[in-house]
Design an enzyme around this catalytic site. Sequence first.
Site, short mmCIF file in Angstrom:
data_model
loop_
_atom_site.label_atom_id
_atom_site.label_comp_id
_atom_site.label_asym_id
_atom_site.label_seq_id
_atom_site.Cartn_x
_atom_site.Cartn_y
_atom_site.Cartn_z
N ARG A 1 0.86 -1.19 0.00
CA ARG A 1 0.00 0.00 0.00
C ARG A 1 0.89 1.24 0.00
O ARG A 1 1.97 1.23 0.61
CB ARG A 1 -0.87 0.07 1.27
CG ARG A 1 -2.17 -0.68 1.20
CD ARG A 1 -3.17 -0.04 0.24
NE ARG A 1 -4.41 -0.79 0.16
CZ ARG A 1 -4.63 -1.81 -0.67
NH1 ARG A 1 -3.71 -2.19 -1.52
NH2 ARG A 1 -5.80 -2.43 -0.67
N GLU B 1 -1.89 8.01 -4.24
CA GLU B 1 -2.14 7.60 -5.62
C GLU B 1 -3.59 7.93 -6.02
O GLU B 1 -4.46 7.97 -5.16
CB GLU B 1 -1.86 6.09 -5.78
CG GLU B 1 -2.75 5.18 -4.95
CD GLU B 1 -2.35 3.71 -5.04
OE1 GLU B 1 -1.19 3.37 -4.80
OE2 GLU B 1 -3.26 2.90 -5.32
N HIS C 1 -0.56 0.46 -9.66
CA HIS C 1 -1.37 -0.41 -8.79
C HIS C 1 -2.06 -1.53 -9.58
O HIS C 1 -3.29 -1.63 -9.60
CB HIS C 1 -2.40 0.42 -8.01
CG HIS C 1 -2.85 -0.26 -6.74
ND1 HIS C 1 -3.20 0.41 -5.60
CD2 HIS C 1 -3.00 -1.58 -6.43
CE1 HIS C 1 -3.56 -0.44 -4.65
NE2 HIS C 1 -3.45 -1.67 -5.14
C1 8YV Z 1 -6.99 -3.91 -5.81
C2 8YV Z 1 -5.34 -4.42 -3.95
O1 8YV Z 1 -7.00 -3.89 -7.19
O2 8YV Z 1 -6.64 -6.26 -3.26
C3 8YV Z 1 -5.98 -5.29 -2.92
O3 8YV Z 1 -5.82 -4.99 -1.72
O4 8YV Z 1 -4.51 -3.65 -3.65
C4 8YV Z 1 -5.71 -4.56 -5.39
O5 8YV Z 1 -5.76 -5.91 -5.73
C5 8YV Z 1 -7.16 -2.54 -5.28
O6 8YV Z 1 -7.29 -2.53 -3.90
C6 8YV Z 1 -8.38 -1.84 -5.86
O7 8YV Z 1 -8.48 -0.57 -5.31
#
Ligand code: 8YV
Length: 333
Positions: free
Chosen positions: A245, A274, A292
């Site tokens: 993250r 982001e 991402h």
């Molecule tokens: C998502 C991610 O695409 O699953 C998660 O926690 O970081 C990613 O797979 C993302 O969160 C979508 O906002």
Amino acid sequence: MPASRPSKPAILIARAIFPEVMDKLARHFEVEANPADALWPRAELARRLQGKQGVFTTGGERIDAALLAQCPGLRICANMAVGYNNFDLPAMTAAGVLGTNAPGVLTETTADLGFALLMAAARRVAEGEHYLRAGRWDRWAYDMLVGQDVHGSTLGILGMGRIGQAIARRGALGFGMKVIYHNRSRLPAEAEAEVSARYVGKDELLRTADHVVLVVPYSPASHHAIGAAELALMKPTATLVNIARGGIVDDAALAAALRAGRIAAAGLDVFEGEPQVHPDLLACANVVLTPHIGSATVPTRKAMAHLAADNLIGYLVHGQPLTPLNPEVMGRA
Ligand code: 8YV
């Protein structure tokens, strides 16, 4: 008079999703969707949640006490993501709202991207591509774009959940790497043996690893877990990969370390604030940047969307969600 059909529960789908998942949800619910696919402002989200029992979220929608206070009928927020730092889970629990995430289905895909960034950063793949496209490649040179080896090196994994373990397997089995890890809790001995991983303290990991991969969930406790002090512990030849993250790394400190050569390279899929990216990172040649896309393959994104949908159906239709985060709210009136 024909008997009136019982009305279906109403849900909101907060972003565009696969048509097949929309169709599935429409078989069980009255659905309001977001055809524009832009994140709704909070007031608009609250307005559209009126009369809804469930919401399909994708990770960018902040669900907190202030929003929940405006949506007394809401019973479940189903995140199409394994991370759920967009949820204030204690506030949801207090409001009797179930949260669900989408674990498991994206583990291997996200680990693949972690490895891709590690390879690209250590072997300077993106730099090489830019160099070639810019027409700067005019001869072979003994030191042109020399990087660091991945095979046989020491891989340090910070955060050893499902994705961390999948990265450890790739490193140990595929690349003959020595794997060290740090985590809130140590894995059971069999799990450590399975991925050939050795538990070490965080500082030892940063000092010893040739490549560091971050896979910790975001929380106030992990905010800037990697800042100037931590980067200073790393080897000048080391690479850093963040697929977890934004906010876990202090992006300004990382850009300064990359610029000064305090570490060799980085691969980043996630950023503080982001989709904005720190301008100093954009200016660094020795960082590989992706927007991402850790879970972004067709089968995995479909599996995540289906799991979020199945959580809505499971809870609102059958009373049994698949991957609840705060199951203690279930059964409350
Ligand atoms: C998502 C991610 O695409 O699953 C998660 O926690 O970081 C990613 O797979 C993302 O969160 C979508 O906002």
